[in-house]
Each structure stands twice: as C-alpha cells, then as structure tokens.
Enzyme design. Sequence first.
Site, PDB file in Angstrom:
ATOM      1  N   GLU A  54       4.261   3.332  -8.450  1.00 11.51           N
ATOM      2  CA  GLU A  54       3.368   1.901  -8.610  1.00 11.51           C
ATOM      3  C   GLU A  54       2.567   2.130  -9.814  1.00 11.51           C
ATOM      4  OE1 GLU A  54       1.859  -0.414  -5.392  1.00 11.51           O
ATOM      5  OE2 GLU A  54      -0.121   0.351  -5.855  1.00 11.51           O
ATOM      6  N   LYS A  56      -0.849   1.249 -11.273  1.00 14.77           N
ATOM      7  CA  LYS A  56      -2.161   0.984 -10.577  1.00 14.77           C
ATOM      8  C   LYS A  56      -3.314   1.393 -11.323  1.00 14.77           C
ATOM      9  CE  LYS A  56      -3.895   1.580  -6.122  1.00 14.77           C
ATOM     10  NZ  LYS A  56      -3.876   2.512  -4.572  1.00 14.77           N
ATOM     11  N   LYS A 116       3.443  -6.496  -6.542  1.00  8.39           N
ATOM     12  CA  LYS A 116       2.329  -5.999  -5.664  1.00  8.39           C
ATOM     13  C   LYS A 116       1.120  -7.075  -5.805  1.00  8.39           C
ATOM     14  CE  LYS A 116       1.934  -2.926  -2.493  1.00  8.39           C
ATOM     15  NZ  LYS A 116       0.522  -1.926  -2.514  1.00  8.39           N
ATOM     16  N   GLU A 165       4.575  -5.859   4.888  1.00  8.54           N
ATOM     17  CA  GLU A 165       3.518  -4.801   5.065  1.00  8.54           C
ATOM     18  C   GLU A 165       2.847  -4.919   6.565  1.00  8.54           C
ATOM     19  OE1 GLU A 165       1.394  -3.335   1.708  1.00  8.54           O
ATOM     20  OE2 GLU A 165      -0.515  -3.630   3.189  1.00  8.54           O
ATOM     21  N   ASN A 186       1.560   0.564   5.938  1.00  8.54           N
ATOM     22  CA  ASN A 186       0.434   0.891   5.064  1.00  8.54           C
ATOM     23  C   ASN A 186      -0.175   1.877   5.837  1.00  8.54           C
ATOM     24  OD1 ASN A 186      -1.120   1.321   2.974  1.00  8.54           O
ATOM     25  ND2 ASN A 186      -1.463  -0.805   2.351  1.00  8.54           N
ATOM     26  N   GLU A 216       3.582   3.535   2.970  1.00 10.51           N
ATOM     27  CA  GLU A 216       3.045   3.288   1.714  1.00 10.51           C
ATOM     28  C   GLU A 216       1.602   3.855   1.800  1.00 10.51           C
ATOM     29  OE1 GLU A 216       4.608  -1.321   2.262  1.00 10.51           O
ATOM     30  OE2 GLU A 216       2.618  -1.092   1.602  1.00 10.51           O
ATOM     31  N   SER A 217       1.017   4.312   0.763  1.00  4.90           N
ATOM     32  CA  SER A 217      -0.037   4.781   0.348  1.00  4.90           C
ATOM     33  C   SER A 217      -0.320   6.137   1.023  1.00  4.90           C
ATOM     34  CB  SER A 217      -1.264   3.797   1.054  1.00  4.90           C
ATOM     35  OG  SER A 217      -0.946   2.498   0.870  1.00  4.90           O
TER      36      SER A 217
HETATM   37  O1  LIG Z   1      -5.601   1.023  -2.924  1.00 11.43           O
HETATM   38  C1  LIG Z   1      -6.547   0.445  -2.465  1.00 11.43           C
HETATM   39  O2  LIG Z   1      -7.654   0.730  -2.476  1.00 11.43           O
HETATM   40  C2  LIG Z   1      -6.538  -0.906  -1.872  1.00 11.43           C
HETATM   41  C3  LIG Z   1      -7.587  -1.732  -1.163  1.00 11.43           C
HETATM   42  C4  LIG Z   1      -7.424  -2.797  -0.601  1.00 11.43           C
HETATM   43  C5  LIG Z   1      -6.035  -3.356  -0.458  1.00 11.43           C
HETATM   44  C6  LIG Z   1      -4.822  -2.883  -1.337  1.00 11.43           C
HETATM   45  C7  LIG Z   1      -5.090  -1.569  -1.442  1.00 11.43           C
HETATM   46  N1  LIG Z   1      -3.894  -0.853  -2.111  1.00 11.43           N
HETATM   47  C8  LIG Z   1      -2.577  -1.573  -2.164  1.00 11.43           C
HETATM   48  C9  LIG Z   1      -1.665  -0.364  -1.778  1.00 11.43           C
HETATM   49  O3  LIG Z   1      -1.146  -0.732  -0.829  1.00 11.43           O
HETATM   50  C10 LIG Z   1      -1.401   0.884  -2.654  1.00 11.43           C
HETATM   51  O4  LIG Z   1      -1.913   0.651  -3.826  1.00 11.43           O
HETATM   52  C11 LIG Z   1      -0.196   1.493  -2.466  1.00 11.43           C
HETATM   53  O5  LIG Z   1       0.643   1.675  -1.339  1.00 11.43           O
HETATM   54  C12 LIG Z   1       0.057   2.935  -3.124  1.00 11.43           C
HETATM   55  O6  LIG Z   1      -1.136   3.700  -2.509  1.00 11.43           O
HETATM   56  P1  LIG Z   1      -1.542   4.948  -3.310  1.00 11.43           P
HETATM   57  O7  LIG Z   1      -0.215   5.858  -3.359  1.00 11.43           O
HETATM   58  O8  LIG Z   1      -2.484   5.727  -2.225  1.00 11.43           O
HETATM   59  O9  LIG Z   1      -2.147   4.689  -4.439  1.00 11.43           O
END
Ligand SMILES: O=C(O)c1ccccc1NCC(=O)[C@H](O)[C@H](O)COP(=O)(O)O
Length: 261
Positions: A54, A56, A116, A165, A186, A216-217
């Site tokens: 991503e 970001k 996204k 998601e 997520n 995800e995340s």
């Molecule tokens: O990332 C956040 O803080 C967030 C807050 C509110 C809504 C969505 C959010 N993030 C979007 C995502 O789902 C992530 O950017 C994506 O899955 C990547 O996650 P990461 O690897 O933890 O940066």
Amino acid sequence: MNILDKIVADKRKEVDLKKSLIPISQLETSVLMKRTTASLAAALRKSNTGIIAEHKRRSPSKSVINQNLNVQDVAKGYADAGVCGMSVLTDGKYFGGSLDDLVLARASVDIPLLRKEFIIDEYQIMEAKAYGADVILLIAAILSREEIKTLSESAKSLGLEVLLEVHNEEELQKSIMPSLDMLGVNNRNLKTFEVSLDTSKTLSEQIPDDFVKVSESGISTIGAIQELKEFGYQGFLIGENFMKTDDPGASAKIFIDGLKK
Ligand SMILES: O=C(O)c1ccccc1NCC(=O)[C@H](O)[C@H](O)COP(=O)(O)O
C-alpha cells in the site's frame, strides 16, 4: 461519533461536491475508461507470496507515516519487488492521498491497482476506473447488503474487481454474494484501531472457497504470513510496514525474498 462515522460523513459531502464539479459524463471521456483491467484475484491465486503493498502517507491511527516519497517511485519499487498488486489510498483528509496518486501510479506500472477509498456512491466507482484502478474496495461496516450489491455490480459492469472488507461475522454474513471477487478481513477495528491477526484466523473458515481470502492490516513479519496461509489466506495487504521506511520498494523486496526462502 467514531472515526469511521466521521470519515463517511465527510466523504458524503466530498462526493456531492465532486459530482457538481465533474459530472459523470466528463469522467466517461477519460482515456483510461477504455483500457482492459488487470486481475488482482488471478495474480493472488497463482502467487506463493501474495503481497498487496500500500501507498499510505498518514492514517488516523498512526498520524504521519511518510510524507516524503514520490508515488511513482513507490509504485515502481513495489512492482520491481514482485508484489501482486498495489493499494493506493485516495482519501485526502485522513490519509493524505488523492486521485492524482492513482493516476501517477497507473502511469508507472502495469500491476493491478486497488483504489483504497471509503466508497459509498457509484460515482466513486466511475472515478476509480477513470483514474486507472483495476480493483475497488467496499467496506461492509459502512454499507448495507443492498448497497454492497448495487456497488459491486456497478464495478463489475466496468470490468473492475471487488475486494469486500469485513471485520466480524455479522459483516461477513450480510455481504457474501457472487459479485465479489476477494474477501478481505481487516485485522484493524476501524472504530477503535485495535489490531489483532486473530480476527483473520477466526473468520477464515466462514469465508466460502470461491473467494480469494485477503488478510489486511497490522502485518509486519514473515511468520505472520506463514501462519495466515495455514488459515487459507492468499493475499496480504501491507501498508505501514513498508511505507515507514525510506525505500518501501526495497523493504517489500527484502520481505518477499524472505517469504520465498
Ligand atoms: O490505518 C488506519 O488507521 C485506518 C483508520 C480508519 C480506517 C481505515 C484505516 N486504514 C485502512 C487500512 O485498511 C490499512 O491502510 C491497510 O489495511 C494497511 O494496514 P497497515 O499494514 O496496518 O498499514
């Protein structure tokens, strides 16, 4: 009001304004509308590594992650690293992204691109295609089943794939339908920001096999991916772990090379 409700309330105003400034008829004239889209689901199915990396810059949970990078360099770095696809955050207010980021990424690489975004209106799906995306994200927490159906069918009619998601069983049960390509779990609760990979593990067996499963995340180790693979996941969306470094593409390459060992 929780952060997700705030984001959606702002998004409604933003979309209404955009519709009045750039009508759909104008989006339809984009040269990118005519292109054949790439399949992220197919790339994930045939990959042993399954990374979706991503772009970001910042986020509500972490504030600034990295504001100093050029999106074209990041896109090329991710493609060279061998990712299956790239996720481009296009929300400006909370994530520092834009549709320009999507266009620039599209101009730089041929890999599948995910827009996204917090999609609540068919207008944003038209935008996704017009600005170069191959895939859209739909978030079950902010949409009714009827909205998921209308929006996903609209995406499919434009040749876009859909990543839906969810964060819990209720969202999953209301969402399952044939117009989705990938089901993402997520690990971050978008209302509290709590992150737990157990969310992916717990929900995995309720996801029908017809869908590519994406976790995800909060993913930052090879060990986490190896564990998630045992629960049937074929896609892994990683943002912060790569973006917090000076060279996200190089970080993704080291990570992917490690996964191949
Ligand atoms: O990332 C956040 O803080 C967030 C807050 C509110 C809504 C969505 C959010 N993030 C979007 C995502 O789902 C992530 O950017 C994506 O899955 C990547 O996650 P990461 O690897 O933890 O940066």
